[in-house]
Motif scaffolding. Structure first.
Motif, PDB file in Angstrom:
ATOM      1  N   PHE A  17      -1.077  26.695   1.663  1.00 51.11           N
ATOM      2  CA  PHE A  17      -1.453  25.341   1.279  1.00 51.11           C
ATOM      3  C   PHE A  17      -1.471  24.444   2.508  1.00 51.11           C
ATOM      4  N   ASP A  18      -2.349  23.468   2.481  1.00 49.31           N
ATOM      5  CA  ASP A  18      -2.400  22.415   3.488  1.00 49.31           C
ATOM      6  C   ASP A  18      -2.217  21.079   2.778  1.00 49.31           C
ATOM      7  N   TYR A  19      -1.765  20.089   3.507  1.00 49.06           N
ATOM      8  CA  TYR A  19      -1.733  18.744   2.946  1.00 49.06           C
ATOM      9  C   TYR A  19      -1.970  17.731   4.042  1.00 49.06           C
ATOM     10  N   SER A  20      -2.367  16.543   3.605  1.00 43.62           N
ATOM     11  CA  SER A  20      -2.534  15.430   4.529  1.00 43.62           C
ATOM     12  C   SER A  20      -1.959  14.175   3.891  1.00 43.62           C
ATOM     13  N   VAL A  21      -1.585  13.233   4.741  1.00 45.20           N
ATOM     14  CA  VAL A  21      -1.075  11.945   4.278  1.00 45.20           C
ATOM     15  C   VAL A  21      -1.961  10.867   4.873  1.00 45.20           C
ATOM     16  N   ARG A  22      -2.397   9.971   4.018  1.00 39.42           N
ATOM     17  CA  ARG A  22      -3.172   8.819   4.491  1.00 39.42           C
ATOM     18  C   ARG A  22      -2.683   7.581   3.764  1.00 39.42           C
ATOM     19  N   MET A  23      -2.990   6.444   4.318  1.00 39.08           N
ATOM     20  CA  MET A  23      -2.661   5.167   3.691  1.00 39.08           C
ATOM     21  C   MET A  23      -3.922   4.632   3.034  1.00 39.08           C
ATOM     22  N   GLY A  24      -3.919   4.530   1.719  1.00 39.37           N
ATOM     23  CA  GLY A  24      -5.100   4.067   1.002  1.00 39.37           C
ATOM     24  C   GLY A  24      -6.292   4.946   1.320  1.00 39.37           C
ATOM     25  N   GLU A  25      -7.403   4.323   1.669  1.00 40.52           N
ATOM     26  CA  GLU A  25      -8.618   5.057   2.027  1.00 40.52           C
ATOM     27  C   GLU A  25      -8.732   5.263   3.532  1.00 40.52           C
ATOM     28  N   GLY A  26      -7.659   4.976   4.261  1.00 37.76           N
ATOM     29  CA  GLY A  26      -7.700   5.065   5.717  1.00 37.76           C
ATOM     30  C   GLY A  26      -7.713   6.482   6.247  1.00 37.76           C
ATOM     31  N   ASP A  27      -7.642   6.570   7.544  1.00 34.51           N
ATOM     32  CA  ASP A  27      -7.643   7.857   8.231  1.00 34.51           C
ATOM     33  C   ASP A  27      -6.362   8.626   7.951  1.00 34.51           C
ATOM     34  N   VAL A  28      -6.441   9.932   8.125  1.00 35.42           N
ATOM     35  CA  VAL A  28      -5.272  10.796   7.972  1.00 35.42           C
ATOM     36  C   VAL A  28      -4.254  10.410   9.030  1.00 35.42           C
ATOM     37  N   ARG A  29      -3.020  10.180   8.573  1.00 33.48           N
ATOM     38  CA  ARG A  29      -1.933   9.817   9.489  1.00 33.48           C
ATOM     39  C   ARG A  29      -1.091  11.022   9.888  1.00 33.48           C
ATOM     40  N   TYR A  30      -1.049  12.018   8.985  1.00 35.15           N
ATOM     41  CA  TYR A  30      -0.218  13.192   9.227  1.00 35.15           C
ATOM     42  C   TYR A  30      -0.804  14.335   8.410  1.00 35.15           C
ATOM     43  N   GLU A  31      -0.762  15.532   8.949  1.00 28.38           N
ATOM     44  CA  GLU A  31      -1.201  16.683   8.174  1.00 28.38           C
ATOM     45  C   GLU A  31      -0.431  17.916   8.605  1.00 28.38           C
ATOM     46  N   ARG A  32      -0.398  18.855   7.707  1.00 28.60           N
ATOM     47  CA  ARG A  32       0.340  20.096   7.965  1.00 28.60           C
ATOM     48  C   ARG A  32      -0.436  21.235   7.330  1.00 28.60           C
ATOM     49  N   HIS A  33      -0.453  22.362   7.984  1.00 27.87           N
ATOM     50  CA  HIS A  33      -1.224  23.517   7.528  1.00 27.87           C
ATOM     51  C   HIS A  33      -0.319  24.732   7.355  1.00 27.87           C
ATOM     52  N   GLY A  34      -0.703  25.599   6.420  1.00 29.47           N
ATOM     53  CA  GLY A  34      -0.047  26.896   6.288  1.00 29.47           C
ATOM     54  C   GLY A  34       1.281  26.908   5.561  1.00 29.47           C
TER      55      GLY A  34
ATOM     56  N   MET B  99       0.836  -1.172   0.000  1.00 23.64           N
ATOM     57  CA  MET B  99       0.000   0.000   0.000  1.00 23.64           C
ATOM     58  C   MET B  99       0.885   1.240   0.000  1.00 23.64           C
ATOM     59  N   ARG B 100       0.500   2.209  -0.824  1.00 26.02           N
ATOM     60  CA  ARG B 100       1.263   3.455  -0.920  1.00 26.02           C
ATOM     61  C   ARG B 100       0.597   4.568  -0.116  1.00 26.02           C
ATOM     62  N   PRO B 101       1.404   5.431   0.453  1.00 22.77           N
ATOM     63  CA  PRO B 101       0.822   6.614   1.087  1.00 22.77           C
ATOM     64  C   PRO B 101       0.279   7.553   0.013  1.00 22.77           C
ATOM     65  N   HIS B 102      -0.712   8.334   0.399  1.00 21.27           N
ATOM     66  CA  HIS B 102      -1.328   9.292  -0.500  1.00 21.27           C
ATOM     67  C   HIS B 102      -1.202  10.681   0.112  1.00 21.27           C
ATOM     68  N   VAL B 103      -0.599  11.603  -0.644  1.00 27.01           N
ATOM     69  CA  VAL B 103      -0.457  12.988  -0.214  1.00 27.01           C
ATOM     70  C   VAL B 103      -1.510  13.813  -0.944  1.00 27.01           C
ATOM     71  N   ALA B 104      -2.419  14.410  -0.188  1.00 28.38           N
ATOM     72  CA  ALA B 104      -3.489  15.238  -0.751  1.00 28.38           C
ATOM     73  C   ALA B 104      -3.206  16.695  -0.408  1.00 28.38           C
ATOM     74  N   ILE B 105      -2.979  17.514  -1.439  1.00 27.63           N
ATOM     75  CA  ILE B 105      -2.636  18.930  -1.259  1.00 27.63           C
ATOM     76  C   ILE B 105      -3.864  19.777  -1.582  1.00 27.63           C
ATOM     77  N   ARG B 106      -4.064  20.803  -0.781  1.00 24.69           N
ATOM     78  CA  ARG B 106      -5.164  21.749  -1.013  1.00 24.69           C
ATOM     79  C   ARG B 106      -4.634  23.167  -0.934  1.00 24.69           C
ATOM     80  N   ARG B 107      -5.076  24.000  -1.855  1.00 21.03           N
ATOM     81  CA  ARG B 107      -4.740  25.424  -1.786  1.00 21.03           C
ATOM     82  C   ARG B 107      -5.854  26.109  -1.013  1.00 21.03           C
ATOM     83  N   ILE B 108      -5.492  26.772   0.047  1.00 17.25           N
ATOM     84  CA  ILE B 108      -6.463  27.467   0.879  1.00 17.25           C
ATOM     85  C   ILE B 108      -6.661  28.888   0.372  1.00 17.25           C
ATOM     86  N   ARG B 109      -5.590  29.554   0.069  1.00 24.75           N
ATOM     87  CA  ARG B 109      -5.594  30.893  -0.526  1.00 24.75           C
ATOM     88  C   ARG B 109      -4.195  31.140  -1.088  1.00 24.75           C
ATOM     89  N   LEU B 110      -3.954  32.282  -1.645  1.00 21.47           N
ATOM     90  CA  LEU B 110      -2.663  32.598  -2.222  1.00 21.47           C
ATOM     91  C   LEU B 110      -1.556  32.365  -1.198  1.00 21.47           C
TER      92      LEU B 110
END
Length: 96
Positions: free
Chosen positions: A15-32, A1-12
């Motif tokens: 950015f925030d991102y989260s890491v999860r394994m497959g469809e599982g719960d977020v294992r790590y996230e970082r904001h700003g 199983m590969r980790p998945h990094v999901a990046i989101r742009r909040i505003r200029l």
């Protein structure tokens, strides 16, 4: 199983991102973080060398699978590539 990094742009330059394994719960996230490249680098550092490949998405759009060393050592180049993929996708969607 590969980790998945999901990046989101909040505003200029925010950015925030989260890491999860497959469809599982977020294992790590970082904001700003200030850029997509910063998110990629930070995620690779958080993952360490435990995983060879990492899936990446931006705003819910799957952008592919990339090596952990690429995220860590070439985040600017990878961010440019991902931004080009997103721009091409938007252009195709708009019929250009």
């Amino acid at each position: 199983m590969r980790p998945h990094v999901a990046i989101r742009r909040i505003r200029l330059r925010h950015f925030d991102y989260s890491v999860r394994m497959g469809e599982g719960d977020v294992r790590y996230e970082r904001h700003g973080l200030r850029s997509m490249a910063e998110c990629l680098h930070d995620a690779a550092t958080a993952l360490g060398q435990a995983f060879r490949d990492v899936e990446v998405s931006y705003e819910g759009v799957a952008l592919g699978c990339y090596s952990q060393p690429t995220l860590e050592h070439d985040p600017l180049l990878l961010a440019r590539k991902l931004e080009a993929l997103l721009a091409g996708r938007d252009a195709r969607r708009l019929g250009r």
